[in-house]
Scaffold this active site. Sequence first.
Site: not given
Ligand code: PLP
Length: 385
Positions: A51, A105, A177, A202
């Site tokens: 953790r 998102y 992001d 992703k």
């Molecule tokens: C999928 C996504 C998230 C969230 O990510 P998780 O791993 O599903 O929690 C945040 N920002 C963008 C642009 C995303 O495509």
Amino acid sequence: MDAKYGSMDTKLIHAGEISPRIEGAITLPVFQTSTYEFEEGLGYHDIPYIRMNNTPNHLALHQKLAALENAEAALVTASGMAAISTALLAVLSSGDHFLVQDCLYGGTHDFITQDLPSLNIAHSFIKGSAPETWKSKLRDTTRAFYVESLTNPLLEVTDLESVVAFCRENGLTAIIDNTFTTPVNFRPAEVGFDLSIHSCSKYLNGHSDIVGGAVIGSADLVKKVTRKLNHLGGSMDPHACFLLLRGLRTLALRVRCQNRNALQIARFLSQHPEVENVNYPGLENHPGHDRAARLFDGFGGMISFELKGGIEAVERFTDRLRLAIIAPSLGGIETLVTRPATTSHAGMSHEELKEAGITDTLVRISTGIEAPEDLIADFNQAISP
Ligand SMILES: *Cc1c(COP(=O)(O)O)cnc(C)c1O
């Protein structure tokens, strides 16, 4: 940053790897142990424990990710949403206000609008490509500016240089992001962003088999986020760390292939008589094309488009696809197709969708690494009336 691993491709293989190798192992093993032998004199946050985000599997990823974006430090988290929520809670406190891009998102949008207000953290939405409107939203309590490098699903290119300049001028923390662009196509620290966030579920992992997140930036800020994560507990499991490190090694190969495939598919779609319009920043007629060409090393793997025949044509198209898979999420090696109005953006009302320009018939493609001629043949047979 380790200067000796100059290029992206070499850093992906070598940066952050443990030296000397454990028992000579070429691949860093999974340290499937929650705790470690007691060592005198360590503070709470330095005790090795899963953790505390400081096991060998975590530390290798932290160094590699920081090197990839030419930043000082990085932290991995249990999901992209853990990275986003923890970073925002580390930067903002009760009474603070921040500016947020209006197209976000879905999970981020809901966290900001549904969870942060109850902690007395306020926000104002702004248009990412209209810097002249931002000043009027500033308050004495404004502390940060949150944007995404490319918007989902319309692939608009935020005015990222103006965001950084505005943050400098007004003493705000600039947060981005960077999931859609990846470190291969864009490294936010290089233009002055303080924090870059990823959903590693992703492109970074790239194989649609884990969820994970990352926060990358200055050593000071990443330390602050780490302490918050140590408390909130959204830490990445060592086995997910192992898979992420493995996936990362081919990031540049995958993303450059996805850049190439997406450009070919976008060109094919934009010339097809049954296609109404195509959103892809690599197309010369896309409103963000010049900015994307200036800021990014590639235009990414995400495309959205509309067919001329309305809902019927879209349903026929998705029914007929043989290669591309109908599924939410993105960034993996396989091509995925979704209708944002019924999946990623299903939480929005009809009015909100209309306001955001997301029609019922909009189709989003996450381009994989299949042969582009096979993907184009599949799309072609599925589109024909
Ligand atoms: C999928 C996504 C998230 C969230 O990510 P998780 O791993 O599903 O929690 C945040 N920002 C963008 C642009 C995303 O495509």
